[in-house]
Design an enzyme around this catalytic site. Structure first.
Site, short mmCIF file in Angstrom:
data_model
loop_
_atom_site.label_atom_id
_atom_site.label_comp_id
_atom_site.label_asym_id
_atom_site.label_seq_id
_atom_site.Cartn_x
_atom_site.Cartn_y
_atom_site.Cartn_z
N THR A 21 51.59 13.53 6.19
CA THR A 21 52.27 14.14 7.52
C THR A 21 52.66 12.76 8.32
O THR A 21 51.96 11.82 8.09
CB THR A 21 51.17 14.86 8.19
OG1 THR A 21 50.11 14.11 8.45
CG2 THR A 21 50.79 16.26 7.49
N ASP A 22 53.24 12.97 9.44
CA ASP A 22 53.65 12.00 10.32
C ASP A 22 52.67 11.93 11.51
O ASP A 22 51.67 12.63 11.29
CB ASP A 22 55.07 12.03 11.06
CG ASP A 22 55.40 13.44 11.68
OD1 ASP A 22 54.40 14.18 11.90
OD2 ASP A 22 56.46 13.94 11.61
N ALA A 23 52.93 11.33 12.55
CA ALA A 23 52.17 10.94 13.66
C ALA A 23 51.77 12.51 14.30
O ALA A 23 50.77 12.80 14.84
CB ALA A 23 52.27 10.12 14.63
#
Length: 155
Positions: A21-23
């Site tokens: 996942t990203d932030a």
């Protein structure tokens, strides 16, 4: 080794981990391609072939091109189903249709991947080994029948 083709596309279940996942907690777009790669690798394994053995025989598969369309995001801890269908089989290449869905749910990403068979030492096109070609061809026939509604799901 003969695999049982139930008439359904090959599918692999994967879990979304934090590293995917990203932030914002959403699967980073390129990771869908990684999920698709894993599913193609497991398809080859299900057909009775091991990529490390193929590599020792101077055979590897490389991605030539990819198209992808993103419909909705996957999130941390989601369980995904990544499907693979053989669309087109040529002497030295295979075109796959792939979909990533939430298990039991909606389409997240879909695409086509063109994979070329090349020599591991020179990266030059080479024919897909006949036994593997035959296994893919059997899979393609089954997938084509599924698309036309000729194969029904076993209960």
């Amino acid at each position: 080794m003969r695999a049982d083709y139930s008439g359904l596309p090959f599918a692999l279940r994967v879990r979304v981990y934090f590293e995917d996942t990203d932030a914002g907690g959403i699967v980073y777009y390129v990771n869908y391609l990684k999920f698709m790669e894993r599913a193609r690798t497991e398809l080859v394994r299900s057909l009775g072939f091991d990529q490390s053995v193929l590599q020792a025989e101077n055979i590897i598969f490389v991605v030539h091109s990819v198209t992808a369309r993103y419909h909705a995001p996957a999130r941390l801890d989601d369980e995904l189903e990544v499907s693979v269908e053989v669309l087109e089989l040529k002497r030295a290449s295979i075109r796959f249709r792939q979909q990533v869905r939430l298990v039991g749910g909606s389409m997240l990403c879909e695409g086509e991947v063109l994979v070329a068979c090349v020599s591991a030492d020179r990266y030059k096109p080479r024919g897909i080994p006949s036994a593997l070609n035959e296994a893919f061809r059997a899979r393609q026939v089954t997938d084509s029948k599924t698309e036309r509604g000729e194969v029904t799901r076993a209960s």
